[in-house]
Scaffold this motif. Structure first.
Motif, PDB file in Angstrom:
ATOM      1  N   LYS A  99       0.833  -1.208   0.000  1.00 60.53           N
ATOM      2  CA  LYS A  99       0.000   0.000   0.000  1.00 60.53           C
ATOM      3  C   LYS A  99       0.861   1.248   0.000  1.00 60.53           C
ATOM      4  N   TYR A 104      -2.178   5.780   3.161  1.00 57.21           N
ATOM      5  CA  TYR A 104      -2.727   4.950   4.245  1.00 57.21           C
ATOM      6  C   TYR A 104      -2.255   5.426   5.611  1.00 57.21           C
ATOM      7  N   SER A 115      -4.733  -3.026  10.707  1.00 56.55           N
ATOM      8  CA  SER A 115      -4.585  -3.865   9.506  1.00 56.55           C
ATOM      9  C   SER A 115      -4.851  -3.110   8.208  1.00 56.55           C
ATOM     10  N   HIS A 124       1.747  -6.630   7.974  1.00 60.78           N
ATOM     11  CA  HIS A 124       0.316  -6.859   7.788  1.00 60.78           C
ATOM     12  C   HIS A 124      -0.035  -8.337   7.906  1.00 60.78           C
ATOM     13  N   ARG A 128      -2.775  -9.964  10.277  1.00 52.94           N
ATOM     14  CA  ARG A 128      -3.918 -10.679   9.692  1.00 52.94           C
ATOM     15  C   ARG A 128      -4.010 -12.096  10.256  1.00 52.94           C
ATOM     16  N   GLY A 302     -16.196  -1.103   9.815  1.00 52.59           N
ATOM     17  CA  GLY A 302     -17.306  -2.005   9.495  1.00 52.59           C
ATOM     18  C   GLY A 302     -18.683  -1.382   9.549  1.00 52.59           C
ATOM     19  N   ARG A 373      -1.353   1.601  -4.483  1.00 48.56           N
ATOM     20  CA  ARG A 373      -0.262   0.659  -4.222  1.00 48.56           C
ATOM     21  C   ARG A 373       1.018   1.212  -4.838  1.00 48.56           C
ATOM     22  N   CYS A 440     -10.970  -6.940   2.225  1.00 48.96           N
ATOM     23  CA  CYS A 440     -11.671  -6.621   3.478  1.00 48.96           C
ATOM     24  C   CYS A 440     -11.803  -7.867   4.346  1.00 48.96           C
ATOM     25  N   SER A 441     -11.282  -7.793   5.589  1.00 46.58           N
ATOM     26  CA  SER A 441     -11.389  -8.991   6.433  1.00 46.58           C
ATOM     27  C   SER A 441     -12.814  -9.160   6.950  1.00 46.58           C
TER      28      SER A 441
HETATM   29  C1  HEM Z   1     -20.363  -3.326   2.708  1.00 52.23           C
HETATM   30  C2  HEM Z   1     -19.477  -3.189   3.675  1.00 52.23           C
HETATM   31  C3  HEM Z   1     -18.003  -3.071   3.474  1.00 52.23           C
HETATM   32  C4  HEM Z   1     -17.298  -2.625   2.391  1.00 52.23           C
HETATM   33  C5  HEM Z   1     -17.854  -2.107   1.061  1.00 52.23           C
HETATM   34  C6  HEM Z   1     -15.888  -2.733   2.734  1.00 52.23           C
HETATM   35  C7  HEM Z   1     -14.864  -2.420   1.870  1.00 52.23           C
HETATM   36  C8  HEM Z   1     -13.517  -2.613   2.160  1.00 52.23           C
HETATM   37  C9  HEM Z   1     -12.438  -2.444   1.215  1.00 52.23           C
HETATM   38  C10 HEM Z   1     -12.603  -2.015  -0.240  1.00 52.23           C
HETATM   39  C11 HEM Z   1     -11.289  -2.739   1.855  1.00 52.23           C
HETATM   40  C12 HEM Z   1      -9.893  -2.762   1.237  1.00 52.23           C
HETATM   41  C13 HEM Z   1      -9.196  -1.456   1.405  1.00 52.23           C
HETATM   42  C14 HEM Z   1      -7.843  -1.410   0.732  1.00 52.23           C
HETATM   43  O1  HEM Z   1      -7.456  -2.281  -0.051  1.00 52.23           O
HETATM   44  O2  HEM Z   1      -7.181  -0.436   0.996  1.00 52.23           O
HETATM   45  C15 HEM Z   1     -11.623  -3.073   3.219  1.00 52.23           C
HETATM   46  C16 HEM Z   1     -10.702  -3.426   4.175  1.00 52.23           C
HETATM   47  C17 HEM Z   1     -11.045  -3.696   5.490  1.00 52.23           C
HETATM   48  N1  HEM Z   1     -12.321  -3.772   6.024  1.00 52.23           N
HETATM   49 FE1  HEM Z   1     -14.027  -3.586   4.998  1.00 52.23          FE
HETATM   50  N2  HEM Z   1     -15.781  -3.212   4.008  1.00 52.23           N
HETATM   51  C18 HEM Z   1     -17.034  -3.445   4.496  1.00 52.23           C
HETATM   52  C19 HEM Z   1     -17.366  -3.974   5.728  1.00 52.23           C
HETATM   53  C20 HEM Z   1     -16.454  -4.262   6.716  1.00 52.23           C
HETATM   54  C21 HEM Z   1     -16.789  -4.839   8.011  1.00 52.23           C
HETATM   55  C22 HEM Z   1     -18.189  -5.266   8.448  1.00 52.23           C
HETATM   56  C23 HEM Z   1     -15.625  -4.895   8.728  1.00 52.23           C
HETATM   57  C24 HEM Z   1     -15.381  -5.407  10.129  1.00 52.23           C
HETATM   58  C25 HEM Z   1     -16.233  -5.322  11.104  1.00 52.23           C
HETATM   59  C26 HEM Z   1     -14.557  -4.397   7.880  1.00 52.23           C
HETATM   60  C27 HEM Z   1     -13.237  -4.314   8.241  1.00 52.23           C
HETATM   61  C28 HEM Z   1     -12.206  -4.092   7.348  1.00 52.23           C
HETATM   62  C29 HEM Z   1     -10.802  -4.202   7.716  1.00 52.23           C
HETATM   63  C30 HEM Z   1     -10.260  -4.531   9.103  1.00 52.23           C
HETATM   64  C31 HEM Z   1     -10.069  -3.964   6.540  1.00 52.23           C
HETATM   65  C32 HEM Z   1      -8.562  -4.018   6.381  1.00 52.23           C
HETATM   66  C33 HEM Z   1      -8.214  -5.410   5.856  1.00 52.23           C
HETATM   67  C34 HEM Z   1      -6.724  -5.669   5.761  1.00 52.23           C
HETATM   68  O3  HEM Z   1      -6.023  -4.952   5.037  1.00 52.23           O
HETATM   69  O4  HEM Z   1      -6.296  -6.630   6.409  1.00 52.23           O
HETATM   70  N3  HEM Z   1     -15.099  -4.024   6.669  1.00 52.23           N
HETATM   71  N4  HEM Z   1     -13.000  -3.008   3.376  1.00 52.23           N
END
Ligand code: HEM
Length: 498
Positions: A99, A104, A115, A124, A128, A302, A373, A440-441
Motif C-alpha cells: 500500500k 494509508y 490492519s 500486515h 492478519r 465495518g 499501491r 476486506c477482512s
Molecule cells: C459493505 C461493507 C463493506 C465494504 C464495502 C468494505 C470495503 C472494504 C475495502 C474495499 C477494503 C480494502 C481497502 C484497501 O485495499 O485499501 C476493506 C478493508 C477492510 N475492512 Fe471492509 N468493508 C465493508 C465492511 C467491513 C466490516 C463489516 C468490517 C469489520 C467489522 C470491515 C473491516 C475491514 C478491515 C479490518 C479492513 C482491512 C483489511 C486488511 O487490510 O487486512 N469491513 N473493506
C-alpha cells in the motif's frame, strides 16, 4: 563589498523558482511516465487530485478522467491510475504490491496503524494471522444473536407502522454496530433498542463522528484543537473525542473478560479473544494499545460502510418496483412466517436475493476510492503497454471497474438480472471489498448482514422513498466511504398485510 539583503532574497527566490520550474519540466517531459495520457497540470503536481479529495469528488473526477483519456491515466508526478480487470489482478492479487504509505498513513487512528493502514506486507500478514478466520467463523458462533438483532430491526419498524419516514443511515448504523460489537465481544450493545426509544447510543455516535471530527482536526492547529475539546458542551465533547470514547469502551469490555487461560485461548471465538491470544507474542507487533486500536478500527471500518451500502440498496429497490416484486416473491416462498428469519445458509442460496446484493455492491458499495499501491523495487511493471518504474504509485477504483460497459452494459442501470447469467466478466470486474491479501477482512460479516437485513425488511415491509429522498439528495459524495449528499436516506416502511 557587502551584499544587500534584498539582492540576497532576490537570488534565493530566483534559485527556488528555477529549481521548481526545472522540476516541472523534468516531470512533464523527461520522466519515465511522460507518455502516459492525462492532463498536464495533474502530471506536474499532486495538488489537483488532492483538491478533489477534499471536495469529496475524487472518485467521480477519476471516473471522468478514464472517460476522457482512456484506461491508463497519469494523475500526478509519480501516480498512474488504470481501469482494467487484468491489470487489477496483476497489482492486487499476483503482484501483491504494498500500500502507498503516504495515503494509508493518514488513516492511522491517533498515530496507531492497524490492519487496513499497514503499508508493509510482512507486518500486515502477522496482524492478519492474529485476526485469523474470525469473520469466516462468525456464522456458526453468533447466528442466534444476529437473528435477534435483525428481529429487533423488524420490531422497531413494525412499531412505527409506516406512520413516519425513517432515516436509514441512522437506523442501520445502529443495526450494524450491534452486529460488530457482538462479533467483537459476544456483547449485546442494544443500540437498536435505544434507537426505538430515541436515546442516543454513545458508541454508534462515536463511530459516525470519527470521520467528520478527524477531517476537522486536520485543519485546526493541534493546540487549538486540544483547547476546543474542553468546550463545555456535552455533545461537542463527544464529537471531538470519538476515539477516546471507543477506546474506553473496548478497554472496559476487555477488563470484564474472564482471565484468559490456555484453555479459553485455544477455543477463542470473539475477535478480541483471538487478538488476545497473540498479545505480546514475539514479532506479533501487538501490545495492548495496538490491540485496542485494531478493535476500534474494526468498529469504524465495518459500521458505516455496511449501513451506507444497505441504505443505498434499499433506496435503489424503491426506485425499481419490478425488482422488488420479484425479490418479494422469492422471499414470500422462503419465509412463510415473515417474522421467522431463515438460517443464513438458506439465505446464501437464494439466487435473486444474492443478485440484488451483488448489484447493490456494484452500483453503490460504500468504499470505492482509489486503492493506492506502490510498484515494488526490482520489478519492471508493464501496465497495458506502458513500462512503469519501481516506486510509482498505481491504483484503480471499484467505482470505475464496476462501471466498465464491457462487463456491465448500461452500467448505471440497477439490474440484478445481470448476475443470474453467470457471466465470468461480471465476476472479473467486481471488487467492492478490495482484492488479494488486503481484501476486506470483515467481508463475511458485511455479506451476512446485507442478506439478513435485506431479506427481513423486504419480506416484512412495503418500502417507499420519503418525498425528501430523491436522486439529487442521494447523489454520491466520496469521502472515506461514499455517502449521500443530503447526509440522510429517509424511507417509509409500511408493514405488508400478508
Ligand atoms: C459493505 C461493507 C463493506 C465494504 C464495502 C468494505 C470495503 C472494504 C475495502 C474495499 C477494503 C480494502 C481497502 C484497501 O485495499 O485499501 C476493506 C478493508 C477492510 N475492512 Fe471492509 N468493508 C465493508 C465492511 C467491513 C466490516 C463489516 C468490517 C469489520 C467489522 C470491515 C473491516 C475491514 C478491515 C479490518 C479492513 C482491512 C483489511 C486488511 O487490510 O487486512 N469491513 N473493506
Amino acid at each position: 563589498m557587502a551584499v544587500a539583503l534584498s539582492d540576497l532574497l532576490f537570488a534565493l527566490f530566483g534559485a527556488g523558482f528555477l529549481l521548481s520550474a526545472s522540476k516541472i519540466v523534468y516531470t512533464a517531459f523527461f520522466s519515465a511516465l511522460r507518455d502516459i495520457p492525462g492532463p498536464w497540470y495533474m502530471a506536474v503536481s499532486d495538488f489537483w487530485l488532492g483538491t478533489h479529495l477534499l471536495r469529496f469528488q475524487q472518485t467521480s473526477t477519476v471516473h471522468e478522467l478514464f472517460r476522457k483519456y482512456g484506461p491508463v491515466v497519469r494523475v500526478g508526478p509519480n501516480k498512474v491510475i488504470f481501469c482494467d480487470a487484468a491489470a487489477m489482478r496483476s497489482v492486487y492479487v499476483q503482484g501483491k504490491f504494498p500500500k502507498n504509505p503516504e495515503i494509508y498513513g493518514k488513516l492511522d487512528i491517533d498515530g496507531y496503524e492497524f490492519s487496513l493502514t499497514m503499508a508493509d506486507n510482512a507486518s500486515h500478514s502477522v496482524r492478519r494471522r492474529a485476526i485469523g478466520s474470525h469473520y469466516y467463523s462468525i456464522l456458526s458462533q453468533f447466528q442466534s444473536q444476529m437473528h435477534q438483532i435483525t428481529q429487533q430491526l423488524i420490531n422497531n419498524l413494525d412499531a412505527l407502522s409506516g406512520r413516519e419516514p425513517v432515516d436509514c443511515l441512522l437506523l442501520l448504523k445502529n443495526y450494524m454496530i450491534d452486529m460488530v460489537v457482538v462479533s467483537t465481544f459476544g456483547f449485546e450493545l442494544g443500540a437498536l433498542q435505544k434507537w426505538s426509544v430515541d436515546t442516543p447510543e454513545l458508541i454508534s455516535d462515536a463511530v459516525s463522528d470519527y470521520p467528520k471530527s478527524s477531517l476537522m482536526k486536520l485543519f485546526v492547529p493541534s493546540l487549538l484543537w486540544k483547547a476546543l475539546c474542553l468546550f463545555p458542551n456535552a455533545r461537542w465533547r463527544r464529537f471531538s473525542q470519538p476515539v477516546k470514547i471507543l477506546k474506553e469502551f473496548v478497554v472496559a469490555r476487555i477488563a470484564e473478560l474472564p482471565q484468559i487461560d490456555d484453555k479459553k485461548v485455544s477455543d477463542a471465538t470473539t475477535l478480541v479473544e483471538r487478538l488476545l491470544k497473540h498479545l505480546d507474542a514475539p514479532n506479533s507487533g501487538l501490545d495492548m494499545d495496538n490491540l485496542v486500536m485494531e478493535t476500534v478500527a474494526h468498529f469504524i471500518a465495518g459500521t458505516e460502510t455496511s449501513s451506507i451500502t444497505l441504505s443505498y440498496l434499499l433506496w435503489q429497490l424503491t426506485c425499481s418496483p419490478e425488482v422488488t416484486e420479484k425479490l418479494q416473491r422469492e422471499l414470500d416462498e422462503e419465509m412463510p412466517d415473515p417474522h421467522v428469519i431463515p438460517d443464513i445458509g438458506v439465505l446464501q442460496e437464494l439466487p435473486y436475493l444474492n443478485a440484488c446484493i451483488q448489484e447493490g455492491l456494484r452500483v453503490h458499495g460504500a468504499f470505492t476510492n482509489l486503492l493506492e499501491r506502490v510498484v515494488p523495487p526490482g520489478s519492471d511493471f508493464q501496465l497495458m503497454g506502458y513500462s512503469i518504474p519501481a516506486g510509482t504509485v498505481v491504483a484503480t477504483q471499484a467505482w470505475s471497474i464496476h462501471r466498465d460497459p464491457r462487463a456491465f452494459p448500461s452500467p448505471e442501470r440497477f439490474d440484478p438480472e445481470r448476475w443470474l447469467k453467470n457471466d465470468p466478466q461480471c465476476a472479473a470486474h467486481f471488487m467492492p471489498f478490495g482484492l488479494g491479501t488486503r481484501v476486506c477482512s470483515g467481508q463475511p460479516l458485511a455479506q451476512t448482514t446485507l442478506r439478513l437485513a435485506t431479506a427481513a425488511l423486504v419480506r416484512n415491509f412495503t418500502i417507499r422513498a420519503d418525498k425528501t429522498t430523491t436522486k439529487e439528495s442521494m447523489k454520491v459524495w466520496h469521502g472515506f466511504s461514499n455517502f449521500p449528499a443530503s447526509g440522510q436516506c429517509k424511507l417509509v416502511f409500511t408493514p405488508r398485510t400478508s
